[in-house]
Design a protein around this motif. Structure first.
Motif, short mmCIF file in Angstrom:
data_model
loop_
_atom_site.label_atom_id
_atom_site.label_comp_id
_atom_site.label_asym_id
_atom_site.label_seq_id
_atom_site.Cartn_x
_atom_site.Cartn_y
_atom_site.Cartn_z
N GLU A 1 -3.10 -1.24 7.89
CA GLU A 1 -3.70 -1.94 7.46
C GLU A 1 -5.30 -2.21 8.70
O GLU A 1 -6.27 -2.22 8.67
CB GLU A 1 -4.04 -3.24 6.84
CG GLU A 1 -2.81 -3.48 5.97
CD GLU A 1 -1.36 -3.05 6.18
OE1 GLU A 1 -0.93 -2.41 7.36
OE2 GLU A 1 -0.28 -3.12 5.23
N ASN B 1 -4.45 -0.97 -0.40
CA ASN B 1 -4.79 0.43 -0.25
C ASN B 1 -3.67 1.20 -0.70
O ASN B 1 -2.84 1.10 -0.27
CB ASN B 1 -5.44 0.79 0.98
CG ASN B 1 -6.65 -0.52 1.44
OD1 ASN B 1 -6.74 -0.93 1.46
ND2 ASN B 1 -7.79 0.32 1.05
N CYS B 2 -3.72 2.16 -1.68
CA CYS B 2 -2.26 2.98 -2.23
C CYS B 2 -2.57 4.85 -1.66
O CYS B 2 -3.55 5.30 -2.27
CB CYS B 2 -1.96 2.62 -3.56
SG CYS B 2 -0.40 3.67 -3.89
N SER B 3 -1.27 5.31 -2.03
CA SER B 3 -1.35 6.39 -2.02
C SER B 3 -1.29 7.25 -2.75
O SER B 3 -1.64 6.59 -3.50
CB SER B 3 0.14 6.61 -0.65
OG SER B 3 1.22 6.82 -1.61
N ASP C 1 -6.37 4.51 -0.08
CA ASP C 1 -5.79 5.44 1.57
C ASP C 1 -6.75 5.75 2.02
O ASP C 1 -7.42 6.02 2.93
CB ASP C 1 -4.41 5.58 1.59
CG ASP C 1 -3.55 6.69 0.60
OD1 ASP C 1 -5.08 7.62 -0.03
OD2 ASP C 1 -2.77 7.45 1.23
N ASN D 1 -1.11 -1.74 3.00
CA ASN D 1 -0.64 -0.34 2.72
C ASN D 1 0.03 -0.38 1.88
O ASN D 1 1.53 -1.19 1.84
CB ASN D 1 -1.12 0.47 4.34
CG ASN D 1 -1.95 0.00 4.93
OD1 ASN D 1 -3.47 0.06 3.97
ND2 ASN D 1 -2.30 0.95 5.21
N TYR E 1 -9.47 5.17 4.56
CA TYR E 1 -9.30 5.59 6.05
C TYR E 1 -9.21 7.04 6.28
O TYR E 1 -9.18 7.27 7.90
CB TYR E 1 -7.64 5.43 6.56
CG TYR E 1 -7.41 3.88 6.00
CD1 TYR E 1 -7.92 3.17 6.76
CD2 TYR E 1 -6.46 3.94 4.89
CE1 TYR E 1 -7.03 1.44 6.36
CE2 TYR E 1 -6.26 2.20 4.78
CZ TYR E 1 -5.99 1.70 5.23
OH TYR E 1 -6.03 -0.07 5.24
N PHE F 1 -1.56 5.93 8.07
CA PHE F 1 -2.84 4.87 8.29
C PHE F 1 -1.73 3.14 8.25
O PHE F 1 -0.70 3.71 7.59
CB PHE F 1 -3.15 4.97 6.72
CG PHE F 1 -4.66 6.31 6.45
CD1 PHE F 1 -4.72 6.63 7.29
CD2 PHE F 1 -4.25 6.80 5.59
CE1 PHE F 1 -5.60 7.82 6.99
CE2 PHE F 1 -4.17 7.78 4.58
CZ PHE F 1 -5.17 8.61 6.11
N TYR G 1 -2.85 13.13 4.17
CA TYR G 1 -3.21 11.12 3.88
C TYR G 1 -1.66 10.97 4.42
O TYR G 1 -0.56 11.94 3.62
CB TYR G 1 -3.21 10.92 2.50
CG TYR G 1 -4.94 11.15 2.03
CD1 TYR G 1 -5.91 11.38 3.23
CD2 TYR G 1 -4.71 11.49 0.75
CE1 TYR G 1 -6.98 11.53 2.42
CE2 TYR G 1 -6.41 11.87 0.85
CZ TYR G 1 -7.67 12.07 1.54
OH TYR G 1 -8.87 12.35 0.86
N ILE H 1 0.83 7.18 4.11
CA ILE H 1 1.18 5.45 4.78
C ILE H 1 1.96 4.97 5.05
O ILE H 1 2.78 5.19 4.98
CB ILE H 1 0.64 5.00 3.09
CG1 ILE H 1 -0.79 4.97 2.50
CG2 ILE H 1 0.80 3.60 2.78
CD1 ILE H 1 -1.73 4.09 2.39
N GLY I 1 2.58 2.53 -0.08
CA GLY I 1 2.55 4.02 -0.10
C GLY I 1 4.62 4.09 -0.77
O GLY I 1 5.28 3.16 -0.52
#
Ligand code: NAD
Ligand code: TYD
Length: 352
Positions: A148, A184-186, A134, A248, A137, A146, A296, A298, A250
């Motif tokens: 996508e 996209n991971c936290s 993540d 994404n 972003y 966040f 951050y 998600i 999270g």
């Protein structure tokens, strides 16, 4: 039963080892090939429990070596790739940005080229799945999450290199029709996490009664996900995610660093039989990280709605499992914190 050859890169690292374990145990019709250079962050001890399985093969190698990667793809004709190999620590990227460009960008393009060569004109049932973060972003203020569709705005050399690799993966889909997926991971936490990242570093220091270095005022916020839930998310996306899509991931679990560290201190007071408040005395505020992203968070609702995933543990449960694992695996911790780790720690923290 159709047997498929699946390449997992970076499988000896933190998240990769959980993905390898899951795939080796759950999918006997896959031959799992774990390609890893075994940098300081890669450790075959992470995979002791599956290393003798007949559907598992370890290959020591470097994704930045284009010829080696081409030969490997020609030899095993992989049906799927799950790409996790990377330099992954923001502080190291601040000290040595070029290493991040070479591994994260050039390495990813080498893998894409090799997949394109062997899959060309026959992309049926093939998948190139790129695991990202993540952090591409950029940072958030107090509000928002966040999505996508959030514009990329990476701030650290690490996140800039991951953003660049994401762009190349997407470009290979657009230009060559490569069947790609991206997630996209936290921030992850859990067992087998190298003690340079916040949670395992704090656990290690608490165990050894060492100062707990909190950057700045400790007010930065991260969204934490248990690593086994990420490995399950990767499984879902690899099998059911749409080609060309981004997801994404999270935990909907935001913590200020200082609150997290205090929570961990209290949990470990009890675990270590220390007086309540004892570990908190170890907290030391140190010079902030250069360019430190504030927050951050998600929004994982697209992934959760489309693929039916949700976290399996609360943060309290996940953190307790994690602390228990580190306390039961002091030999693992000792092995990874001798030698080079001491030099790294000196170099990174002495000047703060
Ligand atoms: P890690 O640093 O623990 O492991 C990385 C692995 O890649 C190591 O085993 C290392 O030996 C291997 N590797 C490094 N360079 C290589 C090379 N040139 N050739 C072959 N192997 C190489 O990282 P991690 O935390 O497990 O992260 C895995 C992936 O997930 C990374 O792509 C990272 O960007 C992404 N990610 C991590 C997090 C997190 O919180 N840790 C969150 C989101 C996404
Ligand atoms: P980290 O685990 O390095 O992950 P990332 O920077 O990729 O999010 O750091 C998590 C947060 O903890 C981040 O805000 C920086 C902070 N931090 C500290 O306060 N002290 C430390 O010793 C470390 C490693 C991180």
């Amino acid at each position: 039963m159709t047997i498929k050859n699946i390449l997992i890169t970076g499988g000896a690292g933190f998240i990769g080892s959980h993905v390898v374990r899951r795939f080796v145990n759950l999918f006997p019709n896959y031959n799992i090939f774990n390609l890893d250079k075994l940098t300081y962050a890669g450790n075959l001890e992470n995979l002791k429990d599956v290393e003798n399985n007949s559907n598992y093969t370890f290959i020591k190698g470097d994704i930045t070596d284009a010829d080696f990667i081409q030969d490997l793809f020609h030899k095993y004709l992989f049906d799927g790739v799950i790409h996790l190999a990377a330099e992954s620590h923001v502080d190291r990227s601040i000290s040595n940005p070029l290493e991040f460009v070479i591994t994260n960008v050039v390495g990813t393009v080498n893998l894409l080229n090799a997949a394109k060569t062997i899959w060309h004109n026959n992309y049926n049932n093939k998948v190139f799945y790129h695991v990202s973060t993540d952090e591409v972003y950029g940072q958030l203020g107090d509000e928002g999450k966040f999505l996508e569709i959030t514009a990329y705005s990476p701030n650290s050399p690490y996140s800039a290199s991951k953003a660049s690799s994401d762009h190349f993966v997407r470009a290979y889909h657009h230009t060559y029709g490569m069947p790609i997926k991206i997630s996209n991971c936290s921030n992850n936490y859990g067992s087998h996490h190298f003690p340079e990242k916040l949670i395992p570093l704090m656990i290690n220091n608490i165990i050894h009664n060492k100062p707990l270095p909190v950057y700045g005022k400790g007010e930065n916020v991260r969204d934490w996900l248990f690593v086994e839930d990420h490995a399950r998310a990767i499984d879902y996306i690899f099998h059911k995610g749409k080609i060309g899509d981004t997801y994404n991931i999270g935990g909907n679990n935001e913590w200020k660093n200082i609150e997290l560290v205090k929570f961990l201190c209290a949990l470990m007071d009890a675990k270590l039989g220390r007086a309540s408040g004892e570990n908190e005395k170890l907290i030391t505020y140190v010079t902030d990280r250069a360019g430190h992203d504030f927050r951050y968070a998600i929004d994982a609702s697209k992934f959760m709605n489309e693929l039916g995933w949700e976290p399996s543990v609360t943060f309290e449960q996940g953190l307790e499992k994690t602390v228990d694992w580190y306390m039961a695996n002091s030999e693992w911790l000792q092995n990874v914190t001798t030698g080079n780790y001491q030099q790294y720690y000196q170099a990174m923290y002495a000047k703060r």
